[in-house]
Design a protein around this motif. Structure first.
Motif, PDB file in Angstrom:
ATOM      1  N   THR A  74       0.860  -1.189   0.000  1.00 45.94           N
ATOM      2  CA  THR A  74       0.000   0.000   0.000  1.00 45.94           C
ATOM      3  C   THR A  74       0.897   1.241   0.000  1.00 45.94           C
ATOM      4  O   THR A  74       2.111   1.116   0.218  1.00 45.94           O
ATOM      5  CB  THR A  74      -0.899   0.055   1.254  1.00 45.94           C
ATOM      6  OG1 THR A  74      -0.046   0.210   2.400  1.00 45.94           O
ATOM      7  CG2 THR A  74      -1.735  -1.206   1.413  1.00 45.94           C
ATOM      8  N   ILE A  75       0.286   2.389  -0.186  1.00 52.91           N
ATOM      9  CA  ILE A  75       1.076   3.630  -0.154  1.00 52.91           C
ATOM     10  C   ILE A  75       1.692   3.791   1.241  1.00 52.91           C
ATOM     11  O   ILE A  75       2.866   4.140   1.378  1.00 52.91           O
ATOM     12  CB  ILE A  75       0.185   4.839  -0.515  1.00 52.91           C
ATOM     13  CG1 ILE A  75      -0.240   4.730  -1.987  1.00 52.91           C
ATOM     14  CG2 ILE A  75       0.927   6.156  -0.282  1.00 52.91           C
ATOM     15  CD1 ILE A  75      -1.332   5.681  -2.402  1.00 52.91           C
ATOM     16  N   GLY A  76       0.904   3.506   2.268  1.00 54.08           N
ATOM     17  CA  GLY A  76       1.413   3.631   3.640  1.00 54.08           C
ATOM     18  C   GLY A  76       2.597   2.706   3.896  1.00 54.08           C
ATOM     19  O   GLY A  76       3.596   3.110   4.500  1.00 54.08           O
ATOM     20  N   LEU A  77       2.484   1.455   3.443  1.00 55.51           N
ATOM     21  CA  LEU A  77       3.581   0.501   3.639  1.00 55.51           C
ATOM     22  C   LEU A  77       4.824   0.935   2.874  1.00 55.51           C
ATOM     23  O   LEU A  77       5.945   0.811   3.357  1.00 55.51           O
ATOM     24  CB  LEU A  77       3.156  -0.894   3.166  1.00 55.51           C
ATOM     25  CG  LEU A  77       2.234  -1.691   4.091  1.00 55.51           C
ATOM     26  CD1 LEU A  77       1.739  -2.960   3.397  1.00 55.51           C
ATOM     27  CD2 LEU A  77       2.945  -2.055   5.384  1.00 55.51           C
ATOM     28  N   LEU A  78       4.596   1.459   1.666  1.00 55.84           N
ATOM     29  CA  LEU A  78       5.712   1.900   0.817  1.00 55.84           C
ATOM     30  C   LEU A  78       6.480   3.031   1.502  1.00 55.84           C
ATOM     31  O   LEU A  78       7.712   2.989   1.617  1.00 55.84           O
ATOM     32  CB  LEU A  78       5.142   2.384  -0.514  1.00 55.84           C
ATOM     33  CG  LEU A  78       6.021   2.318  -1.746  1.00 55.84           C
ATOM     34  CD1 LEU A  78       6.324   0.880  -2.109  1.00 55.84           C
ATOM     35  CD2 LEU A  78       5.325   2.998  -2.919  1.00 55.84           C
ATOM     36  N   VAL A  79       5.734   4.028   1.984  1.00 59.16           N
ATOM     37  CA  VAL A  79       6.376   5.201   2.597  1.00 59.16           C
ATOM     38  C   VAL A  79       7.040   4.812   3.911  1.00 59.16           C
ATOM     39  O   VAL A  79       8.210   5.133   4.156  1.00 59.16           O
ATOM     40  CB  VAL A  79       5.344   6.335   2.814  1.00 59.16           C
ATOM     41  CG1 VAL A  79       5.950   7.476   3.615  1.00 59.16           C
ATOM     42  CG2 VAL A  79       4.821   6.838   1.475  1.00 59.16           C
ATOM     43  N   SER A  80       6.312   4.064   4.762  1.00 56.84           N
ATOM     44  CA  SER A  80       6.900   3.743   6.074  1.00 56.84           C
ATOM     45  C   SER A  80       8.072   2.782   5.910  1.00 56.84           C
ATOM     46  O   SER A  80       9.073   2.893   6.624  1.00 56.84           O
ATOM     47  CB  SER A  80       5.851   3.215   7.041  1.00 56.84           C
ATOM     48  OG  SER A  80       5.653   1.853   6.903  1.00 56.84           O
TER      49      SER A  80
END
Lengths: 312, 194
Positions: B55-61
Motif C-alpha cells: 500500500t502507499i502507507g507501507l511503501l512510505v513507512s
C-alpha cells in the motif's frame, strides 16, 4: 527511459491498488458470547526496529486486515519498537497493540504481555514471571518445545498464565506439535487455569494471525485482555483451524469465526494485484537503465592516474 | 534491452566502472538516486514479504524505516572507499559505489518475493540464508574492482581496502542482528547443549 518509467508507474499503481483494497472497510465489531466479547488476538509479534519487518503502526493495520482485535509487540529483550509505536500512534486505537517483550533467556522464551518496563533475559523463569506479574502483565511460555522444557521448573509452570499450544512450528512437523501439546497438558496438571494460546511468532513472512487466540473478555481493553488470559478463558487455534481449550469455548470461538464476513471479491483481487504490480515495478526499476542525457560526455573534473590499464 | 549500468557492473565490473568513470556525473539527484532505490527495495520488499501486498502507507513507512541501511552503507563507504591519488567528488564516489549493489539488490528482491509467495509450511528461510553467499562473494569482487578502477589502488591495496570494508560492514550487521534477536542467550544455550 520508457521501461524505467513504466516500472515506476507499476510500483505506484500497485501501492494505490493495495490502498484501495483496504479503503472504506468498516471497523470490526467483536462477536458476543453471553456476557463476554470474543476477541481475536496474536500475542507473539516482532516489529521494526528488531527482527520484524514492519513498524508498530503498520503492524496495527496488518492486524486489522487479518481480522485481529489485539496484538502484542514482543521483540527480544527490548521494547523500543513498542515505545516508538506508542509515541507515534493513538493508544486507544484499535486493534489494540499491547506493550510486550519476548523474554529471551538461554533456557526459555516467554512472551511478557502488558508490561511497563523491559525485563532482562538473565532472570530464571519463575523470577521473570513474578516480575511480569508485579508490572500487571501476563506471562506466556513461547514455543515451549522440548529444548525449552528444562527452563520451566515446577514453580515457573505453576505461575505461568498461558502457553503457546498453537504455533507455525507445527506445520509439517507433528513431533513439534506433540511437544507443545505435551507441555500444555503437563503444565495444566500443576496450573489448571493455564490459558491455551495460539501465536504466529510473526517476523518477516506472512501471515499474521495464522495461529491465533480467541479470548472471552469482559471488556475490549488491555485490562480486559489480561483478565481473560489470567482466568484461562481462551481458545488457541492452530494453522489448520483446530481449536485447543475448554470444549464449550472452542465451540463458541468457532461460532464467532463463522460470523466473520469474508472480504468482497474485488477487494481480494485488488489486494493480490497490488503485490504483483509493485514487485514487477520494483524489478523493472532495478534492471532497466535510466539514461543520463550527458552520459556520453567525458567528465573533465576527473583526473586519471598514470599507467593504469583495465584488464577484464 | 536498455539494461541498467549496475547490471553491467555486476557482469564486468572493471570495464563498466572504467566506462562510468569517463562519463559526466550529473546533478546531486544522481548521488542519492541509487541509495534511495536500495531503501525503496528494502521497504517494498519487506512489506510484500510480511503482508503479501503493498500500500502507499507501507511503501512510505518501509522506505523511511529501512533507509538507515543505505545511510550506514554511505557512511562506511565514505570512510573507507576513499582515494589518496584521485580527486572524485563525494557524491560521485557514492553513486559509483552503489552501482555495485546489484548482487545484493537482486538477492533481496528474490528473498522477499520467495517469502511473500511461499505457501504455508514451505521452509524457504534456510535456502535464502545459504544463497546469501553468492552476493557476499560477488560484492567482494565488485568492491575490489571499484578500488582498482575508481580509486586507482594497487592490487594489494585494493584487496586490503575491500577486506577492511567487508569487515566493518559485517561487524555493523552483526551488531544489529545481535540486538534484534538477543543473540547472547542463544549462544549460551547453544554452548550448553553441545
Amino acid at each position: 527511459m520508457a521501461l524505467a518509467r513504466v516500472s515506476a508507474a507499476l510500483l505506484i499503481a500497485g501501492a494505490i491498488a493495495g490502498s484501495l483494497a483496504g479503503a472504506g472497510v468498516p471497523e470490526r465489531t467483536p462477536a458476543r458470547h453471553g456476557e463476554f466479547l470474543v476477541l481475536a488476538g496474536d500475542f507473539h509479534i516482532h516489529g521494526f526496529p528488531g527482527d520484524g519487518a514492519l513498524p508498530a503502526w503498520a503492524l496495527r493495520d496488518e492486524a486489522r486486515r487479518r481480522g485481529l482485535d489485539v496484538i502484542a509487540l514482543t521483540n527480544h529483550n527490548q521494547r523500543l519498537a513498542g515505545r516508538i509505536g506508542r509515541w507515534l500512534s493513538n493508544d486507544a486505537a484499535t486493534p489494540l497493540v499491547l506493550r510486550a517483550e519476548e523474554i529471551t533467556a538461554a533456557h526459555y522464551h516467554m512472551a511478557a504481555v502488558a508490561i511497563e518496563h523491559p525485563i532482562p533475559g538473565t532472570l530464571g523463569a519463575a523470577e521473570a514471571i513474578a516480575t511480569v506479574h508485579a508490572q500487571g502483565g501476563v506471562a506466556i511460555a513461547a514455543h515451549p518445545g522440548k529444548m525449552f522444557w528444562g527452563g520451566f521448573d515446577a514453580a515457573a509452570r505453576a505461575a505461568l498464565d498461558g502457553a503457546e499450544v498453537a504455533h507455525p512450528m507445527v506445520i509439517g512437523d507433528p513431533k513439534a506439535g506433540a511437544e507443545l501439546i505435551e507441555f500444555w497438558r503437563s503444565t495444566r496438571e500443576l496450573n489448571p487455569q493455564l490459558a491455551p494460546i495460539g501465536s504466529t511468532d510473526y517476523h518477516f513472512r506472512q501471515a499474521m494471525g495464522l495461529c491465533r487466540t480467541y479470548l472471552f473478555a469482559r471488556e475490549y481493553s488491555e485490562a480486559g485482555v489480561v483478565e481473560a488470559i489470567r482466568a484461562g478463558r481462551t481458545v488457541a487455534l492452530d494453522p489448520d483451524g483446530h481449536g485447543f481449550g475448554d470444549a464449550r469455548l472452542v465451540r463458541a470461538a468457532e461460532d464467532a469465526r463463522a460470523q466473520i464476513q469474508p472480504p468482497a471479491t474485488w477487494r481480494v483481487l485488488l489486494d493480490r494485484l497490488s503485490g504483483l504490480l509493485a514487485m514487477t515495478g520494483l524489478l523493472g526499476l532495478l534492471v532497466f537503465r535510466i539514461p543520463n542525457p550527458q552520459s556520453s560526455i567525458p567528465d573533465p573534473r576527473i583526473q586519471r592516474s598514470e599507467g593504469f590499464r583495465i584488464r577484464d | 534491452m536498455p539494461f541498467s549500468d549496475d547490471l553491467h557492473v555486476m557482469a564486468a565490473p572493471r570495464r563498466a566502472y572504467a566506462t562510468a568513470l569517463g562519463q559526466r556525473a550529473g546533478g546531486s539527484w544522481r548521488a542519492v538516486r541509487r541509495p534511495a532505490l536500495v531503501a525503496l527495495l528494502l521497504g517494498t520488499g519487506s512489506a510484500f514479504s510480511a503482508t503479501g501486498h503493498v500500500t502507499i502507507g507501507l511503501l512510505v513507512s518501509g522506505f523511511v524505516c529501512w533507509s538507515f541501511v543505505p545511510l550506514l552503507q554511505i557512511a562506511t563507504a565514505g570512510a573507507i572507499m576513499r582515494s589518496s591519488s584521485r580527486t572524485l567528488p563525494f557524491g560521485r564516489r557514492i553513486d559509483l559505489w552503489f552501482m555495485g549493489h546489484m548482487p545484493w539488490s537482486l538477492w533481496i528482491f528474490a528473498a522477499t518475493l520467495a517469502m511473500g509467495t511461499a505457501r504455508k509450511g514451505w521452509r524457504v528461510e534456510g535456502p535464502i540464508i545459504v544463497s546469501a553467499l553468492i552476493p557476499i562473494a560477488w560484492t567482494s569482487a565488485i568492491a575490489a574492482s571499484f578500488c582498482r578502477v575508481v580509486l586507482g589502488d594497487a592490487p594489494h591495496v585494493a584487496r586490503a581496502r575491500t577486506a577492511l570494508h567487508q569487515a566493518v560492514t559485517w561487524t555493523i550487521a552483526l551488531i544489529y542482528f545481535a540486538y534484534a534477536v538477543a543473540l547472547w542467550p542463544r549462544i549460551v544455550a547453544f554452548l550448553g547443549n553441545t
